[in-house]
Design a protein around this motif. Structure first.
Motif, PDB file in Angstrom:
ATOM      1  N   UNK A  16      12.049  -1.326 -13.942  1.00  0.00           N
ATOM      2  CA  UNK A  16      13.474  -1.529 -14.170  1.00  0.00           C
ATOM      3  C   UNK A  16      14.060  -2.689 -13.401  1.00  0.00           C
ATOM      4  N   UNK A  17      13.254  -3.353 -12.573  1.00  0.00           N
ATOM      5  CA  UNK A  17      13.713  -4.492 -11.787  1.00  0.00           C
ATOM      6  C   UNK A  17      13.337  -5.800 -12.476  1.00  0.00           C
ATOM      7  N   UNK A  18      14.204  -6.780 -12.317  1.00  0.00           N
ATOM      8  CA  UNK A  18      13.905  -8.137 -12.772  1.00  0.00           C
ATOM      9  C   UNK A  18      13.692  -9.014 -11.551  1.00  0.00           C
ATOM     10  N   UNK A  19      12.575  -9.722 -11.542  1.00  0.00           N
ATOM     11  CA  UNK A  19      12.257 -10.626 -10.439  1.00  0.00           C
ATOM     12  C   UNK A  19      12.135 -12.040 -10.969  1.00  0.00           C
ATOM     13  N   UNK A  20      12.517 -13.001 -10.150  1.00  0.00           N
ATOM     14  CA  UNK A  20      12.345 -14.416 -10.469  1.00  0.00           C
ATOM     15  C   UNK A  20      11.504 -15.033  -9.357  1.00  0.00           C
ATOM     16  N   UNK A  21      10.409 -15.675  -9.748  1.00  0.00           N
ATOM     17  CA  UNK A  21       9.483 -16.280  -8.785  1.00  0.00           C
ATOM     18  C   UNK A  21       9.335 -17.757  -9.107  1.00  0.00           C
ATOM     19  N   UNK A  22       9.527 -18.624  -8.121  1.00  0.00           N
ATOM     20  CA  UNK A  22       9.298 -20.052  -8.320  1.00  0.00           C
ATOM     21  C   UNK A  22       7.889 -20.413  -7.872  1.00  0.00           C
TER      22      UNK A  22
END
Length: 271
Positions: A13-19
């Motif tokens: 249910x979590x949204x993660x953004x990774x660069x």
């Protein structure tokens, strides 16, 4: 001892953004988050390499009903308008970002006195200003919602002088200071900001410093002439070692931890 499968689904249910997600530590972080149920926006400025990485990760998690999905987004962290547009798109397509992991980084080595203005600017543009761009674009939404976690991947070079690495070390030290100051400002609004400082890790960036494919003994044993300590644990880290620290700090298991920098370097900085 924590059960090996206890963390499966903890980011559901979590949204993660990774660069910096196309390779190395960034790829390992994306994999670790997705395996724990997160929907991950994997970003990198190398579009072709990113697509191949995401395809490989998708194949790896195929059939795992607890795994999240990984979606590629081309992103140049040095472009503030591009960052704002990418964050807006990720939010629209995947949902508000719950976890931001700043991994994108570049390395330039050489004497401080021989460093050019362009080399200095290029390193800071990615390693420091890129962290600022993403944090500014993402954390405002976290603060408004009253929750969120930021983990910046810096370097143990931020905490110990390294000959020939002045620009890189300075850029990472600045990223550490920025992340901690940001953490202080948004703590009361439920957002945690932490730093992971890796030491020598078996990544393409690290291997670019080696002659050949084997770990130089000077990396493990240290180099007295260069005033460089060795690695007490006697091994170079794997990207997964760093990713596990990142995931811990991003998780609810670290819910009372903020403004900290965790050194994952086998004891190399003797901290």
């Amino acid at each position: 001892m924590r059960d090996a499968d206890a963390s499966r689904g903890e980011f559901a249910g979590h949204t993660a953004l990774v660069t910096g997600a196309a390779q190395g530590i960034g790829e390992a972080v994306v994999r670790a988050l997705a395996e724990r149920g997160a929907t991950v926006a994997a970003t990198d400025r190398s579009a072709d390499e990113l697509v191949r990485t995401v395809a490989r990760l998708t194949d790896r998690t195929a059939g795992d009903r607890t795994a999240g999905r990984v979606v590629p987004y081309r992103l140049d962290v040095t472009d503030p308008d591009g960052v704002a547009c990418a964050v807006e798109r990720v939010t629209r397509e995947l949902g508000p970002v719950d976890t931001l992991v700043n991994v994108a980084g570049v390395l330039r080595t050489g004497s401080a006195l021989e460093t050019t203005d362009r080399e200095w600017a290029d390193v800071f543009a990615v390693n420091t200003t890129g962290v600022f761009h993403l944090s500014r674009a993402v954390v405002a939404g976290m603060a408004a919602r009253g929750s969120g976690s930021v983990v910046t991947v810096a370097s143990n070079a931020a905490g110990i002088p390294r000959a020939g690495m002045s620009v890189y070390a300075a850029s990472k030290a600045a990223a550490v200071a920025f992340t901690k100051c940001l953490g202080l400002e948004v703590a009361a609004r439920g957002v945690r900001c932490n730093v992971v400082c890796p030491g020598s890790t078996d990544t393409p960036m690290q291997r670019s410093l080696w002659d050949g494919t084997e770990v130089p003994r000077s990396v493990i044993d240290g180099d007295l002439a260069a005033h460089r300590t060795g690695i007490p644990l006697g091994r170079v880290a794997r990207p997964e070692d760093i990713a596990e620290a990142v995931v811990f700090l991003a998780s609810d298991r670290a819910r009372h931890i903020t403004m900290q920098d965790l050194y994952v370097d086998g004891g190399a900085t003797l901290r």
